[in-house]
Write an enzyme that holds these catalytic residues in place. Structure first.
Site, mmCIF file in Angstrom:
data_model
loop_
_atom_site.group_PDB
_atom_site.id
_atom_site.type_symbol
_atom_site.label_atom_id
_atom_site.label_comp_id
_atom_site.label_asym_id
_atom_site.label_seq_id
_atom_site.Cartn_x
_atom_site.Cartn_y
_atom_site.Cartn_z
ATOM 1 N N SER A 22 18.658 25.416 19.728
ATOM 2 C CA SER A 22 18.904 26.354 20.830
ATOM 3 C C SER A 22 19.978 25.868 21.795
ATOM 4 O O SER A 22 20.680 26.683 22.403
ATOM 5 C CB SER A 22 17.604 26.617 21.592
ATOM 6 O OG SER A 22 17.045 25.406 22.074
ATOM 7 N N HIS A 50 16.459 23.840 29.177
ATOM 8 C CA HIS A 50 17.737 23.777 28.480
ATOM 9 C C HIS A 50 18.846 23.403 29.470
ATOM 10 O O HIS A 50 18.767 23.756 30.651
ATOM 11 C CB HIS A 50 18.058 25.112 27.810
ATOM 12 C CG HIS A 50 17.171 25.424 26.661
ATOM 13 N ND1 HIS A 50 15.946 26.060 26.823
ATOM 14 C CD2 HIS A 50 17.314 25.196 25.331
ATOM 15 C CE1 HIS A 50 15.379 26.197 25.634
ATOM 16 N NE2 HIS A 50 16.183 25.675 24.719
ATOM 17 N N ASP A 73 14.546 26.117 33.776
ATOM 18 C CA ASP A 73 14.524 26.059 32.314
ATOM 19 C C ASP A 73 14.918 24.661 31.868
ATOM 20 O O ASP A 73 15.793 24.034 32.474
ATOM 21 C CB ASP A 73 15.486 27.095 31.727
ATOM 22 C CG ASP A 73 15.245 27.347 30.253
ATOM 23 O OD1 ASP A 73 15.669 26.497 29.436
ATOM 24 O OD2 ASP A 73 14.636 28.376 29.911
#
Length: 350
Positions: free
Chosen positions: A152, A327, A325
């Site tokens: 991802s 990420h 998040d």
């Protein structure tokens, strides 16, 4: 300058009232360039699902229309004209005729970039139509070629997060990912072959019966319902960056021999496909502590077992995302590219 979605009359009305000539061009026209894995169809349309797939063409005319659809309403494209601000389009399963009106008929460069990834939907670009003009000779593509394998993070998840932290698929933006930024810094084409939540031997949830990197590296479209095998002869990278492992380690540290031997087999497969290509292994930006140390040790052993001067290891700095998040953020992706590019430039003598 251009206006995406501005009110336009239909081509039939335009022609009747203003003698406008509408010309249609297939997406497989040789004047249309594609960077990324796509499946050309018999009707001249193209299908794709990996993020960052880019369609480029030069055009003259008053306006153009893109006909496109997805298998869901979770797919986004962005259209960039003459390197101006990107304009984001949400697709649906119903074919859409997307208009873009130019303020001047002078030549324009258009780029259409896929923002989403495979599980968001499979996109089909059907054709383009141009008013009072046509396609021009394409601009040259960079001669250097990169392939980035990953998860991802490579796909650009959560780069364009919003202040309310309510995640949607609009948050993805591979154009601003470390991979595409690194390729741009090195003046290279790049194909992203990535799948969120997947790893080398197991997915984030520990499952081993899903497509993981050795599987989807072989595919044009990594959709179990309609998977398409990739012809590796269509694109030969000079450099492959493999940034996989975060999801393998999400349930704990995987068994060493299984992990290392699987990675060795993958590297040998890639060297078989691309006998002159260099491969760089990295552990990625999310892992830290014991897990990061374990993955780095596994990668070191892979490099030792393969024992090729074309296999390299570059370790990554830790970029933990933010409270919204896990990420990496947009700024962290830019920092990752800044970290990575000098190493790749040195390895490749670019």
């Amino acid at each position: 300058m251009s206006c995406l979605g501005c009110a336009t009359t239909s081509p039939t009305t335009d022609k009747a009232m203003n003698d406008t000539i509408i010309s249609r061009f297939s997406m497989t026209n040789p004047l249309v360039q594609t960077i990324g894995r796509t499946e050309p169809l018999a009707d001249g349309s193209v299908r794709f699902a990996y993020p960052g797939v880019t369609t480029r063409f030069n055009v003259s005319g008053k306006a153009f229309w893109l006909q496109a659809r997805s298998t869901s309403d979770q797919s986004y494209l962005e259209i960039i004209v003459d390197n101006t601000e990107p304009q984001v389009i949400q697709l649906s399963s119903q074919s859409q005729r997307i208009p873009l009106v130019f303020e001047t008929p002078s030549p324009h460069q258009v780029a259409i970039i896929h923002r989403g990834e495979t599980w968001h939907g499979v996109v089909t670009l059907e054709h383009i139509e141009i008013a009072d003009g046509g396609l021009l000779d394409p601009s040259p593509l960079p001669h250097k070629r990169m392939l980035i394998l990953g998860d991802s993070v490579t796909c650009g998840e959560a780069i364009e997060r919003t202040a309310d932290c309510k995640k949607t698929t609009r948050w993805w933006n591979p154009r601003l990912s470390y991979g595409m930024l690194t390729a741009a810094a090195l003046d290279a084409q790049v194909n992203l072959v990535c799948y969120g939540g997947r790893g080398l031997v197991r997915s984030w949830n520990g499952r081993t019966d899903e497509l993981n990197l050795p599987d989807y590296a072989e595919l044009t479209i990594a959709d179990p319902a309609s998977s398409v095998v990739w012809d590796h002869g269509n694109y030969t990278p000079d450099l492959i960056l493999s940034a996989i492992g975060t999801n393998d380690f999400s349930q704990g540290i995987p068994e060493r021999e299984d992990y290392v031997s699987t990675y060795v087999a993958l590297i040998k497969r890639l060297f078989e496909l691309y006998p002159k290509t260099h491969i760089v292994l990295t552990e990625g930006a999310i892992l830290s502590g014991e897990k990061k140390a374990a993955l780095t040790a596994y990668l070191t052993e892979v490099q030792q077992r393969v024992a090729s001067p074309r296999l390299h290891l570059v370790t990554s700095n830790h970029y933990p995302g933010d409270t919204c998040d896990a990420h990496p953020t947009k700024a962290q992706h830019a920092a990752m590219a800044k970290d990575l590019a000098p190493h790749l430039k040195r390895i490749m003598h670019w």
